[in-house]
Design a protein around this motif. Structure first.
Motif, PDB file in Angstrom:
ATOM      1  N   THR A  65      -5.388  -5.073   1.915  1.00 29.20           N
ATOM      2  CA  THR A  65      -5.943  -3.723   1.826  1.00 29.20           C
ATOM      3  C   THR A  65      -6.692  -3.509   0.522  1.00 29.20           C
ATOM      4  O   THR A  65      -6.436  -4.155  -0.495  1.00 29.20           O
TER       5      THR A  65
ATOM      6  N   CYS B 156      -0.304  -4.556   6.928  1.00 29.13           N
ATOM      7  CA  CYS B 156      -0.509  -3.278   6.238  1.00 29.13           C
ATOM      8  C   CYS B 156      -0.830  -2.134   7.196  1.00 29.13           C
ATOM      9  O   CYS B 156      -1.157  -2.338   8.360  1.00 29.13           O
TER      10      CYS B 156
ATOM     11  N   ILE C 235      -6.503   4.253   2.379  1.00 32.31           N
ATOM     12  CA  ILE C 235      -6.124   2.847   2.339  1.00 32.31           C
ATOM     13  C   ILE C 235      -6.814   2.169   3.507  1.00 32.31           C
ATOM     14  O   ILE C 235      -6.632   2.563   4.670  1.00 32.31           O
TER      15      ILE C 235
ATOM     16  N   SER D 151      -3.280   0.743  -3.868  1.00 31.18           N
ATOM     17  CA  SER D 151      -4.147   0.211  -2.811  1.00 31.18           C
ATOM     18  C   SER D 151      -3.629  -1.082  -2.208  1.00 31.18           C
ATOM     19  O   SER D 151      -4.221  -1.608  -1.272  1.00 31.18           O
TER      20      SER D 151
ATOM     21  N   GLU E  66       0.832  -1.199   0.000  1.00 32.19           N
ATOM     22  CA  GLU E  66       0.000   0.000   0.000  1.00 32.19           C
ATOM     23  C   GLU E  66       0.870   1.254   0.000  1.00 32.19           C
ATOM     24  O   GLU E  66       1.915   1.301   0.661  1.00 32.19           O
TER      25      GLU E  66
ATOM     26  N   LEU F 226       0.357   5.752  -0.365  1.00 27.43           N
ATOM     27  CA  LEU F 226      -0.515   6.912  -0.551  1.00 27.43           C
ATOM     28  C   LEU F 226       0.309   8.155  -0.248  1.00 27.43           C
ATOM     29  O   LEU F 226       0.780   8.329   0.875  1.00 27.43           O
TER      30      LEU F 226
ATOM     31  N   GLY G  68      -8.642   0.291  -1.415  1.00 28.17           N
ATOM     32  CA  GLY G  68      -8.643   1.745  -1.293  1.00 28.17           C
ATOM     33  C   GLY G  68      -9.996   2.349  -1.592  1.00 28.17           C
ATOM     34  O   GLY G  68     -10.839   1.729  -2.244  1.00 28.17           O
TER      35      GLY G  68
ATOM     36  N   ILE H 233      -1.542   6.689  -5.623  1.00 24.05           N
ATOM     37  CA  ILE H 233      -2.216   5.686  -4.800  1.00 24.05           C
ATOM     38  C   ILE H 233      -1.903   4.289  -5.314  1.00 24.05           C
ATOM     39  O   ILE H 233      -2.093   3.992  -6.495  1.00 24.05           O
TER      40      ILE H 233
END
Length: 202
Positions: free
Chosen positions: A149, A177, A164, A134, A121, A123, A151, A132
């Motif tokens: 995860t 995560c 996320i 996800s 992940e 962001l 998003g 991003i």
């Protein structure tokens, strides 16, 4: 508009549906207006599973050896004046944004850049672009099959809010995560020559 983000849904041979991991993935995607899958779907059945919640667009991954009219090497959207681009591979994601755009989107400028491939992940707001990844909902950080995860991207004319979402832990397998949130405000939309500023992150 509320958009679900998902990537790298490599279904192991013994797993027939994302539902087998529990209700968490469906709970996040239920109620979205659109689903953007950043590639490595691997199984066409995953596309149909996602489509029960909302229309789906896919960025073709290196493991996607099937045809689907909803899939292309890159996806470009304009939503409420925000330019959104998606390609499967953005790595190395630490490169300058201009280099990523050149290699992944043929140099097209975007406000929001979505990718997958790494299973990790990510962001961040950098070089006036919201980036991003996800992560993977079922193979996070390339570990064994477990919850990871997805998003969420919420787009309005004034802002984009991205998150996320950590899906919880699978029995006997911890989720590695990290939850993340970032909101980017637009005083003037980029198509009008304005700049974007990061409002908040955690």
């Amino acid at each position: 508009m509320r958009i679900g983000l998902i990537a790298d849904t490599h279904l192991p041979s013994l797993v027939r549906s994302l539902d087998e991991l529990g209700p968490q993935i469906a709970d996040v995607l239920r109620g979205v207006d659109l689903i953007l899958h950043a590639g490595d779907v691997t199984a066409p059945s995953v596309v149909e599973w996602c489509a029960q919640f909302a229309p789906v667009l896919i960025a073709e991954g290196n493991n996607d050896i099937f045809d689907d009219a909803r899939m292309a090497k890159k996806q470009m959207l304009d939503i409420h004046g925000w330019r959104i681009g998606m390609a499967h591979e953005l790595r190395p994601e630490s490169r300058p944004i201009d280099q990523i755009l050149q290699s992944s989107l043929d140099g097209e400028r975007v406000d929001v850049l979505i990718g997958g491939d790494t299973h990790v992940e990510r962001l961040e707001f950098r070089d006036n672009v919201l980036l991003i990844n996800s992560g993977s909902p079922i193979l996070p950080h390339h570990l064994s099959t477990r919850l990871g995860t997805v998003g969420i991207l919420e787009v309005t004319p004034a802002s984009v809010r991205s998150e996320i979402v950590v899906l919880g832990h699978s029995e006997g397998s911890a989720n590695p995560c990290k939850a993340m949130y970032l909101e980017v405000m637009a005083e003037h939309l980029s198509r009008h020559g304005g700049g974007l500023t990061a409002e908040a992150a955690r």
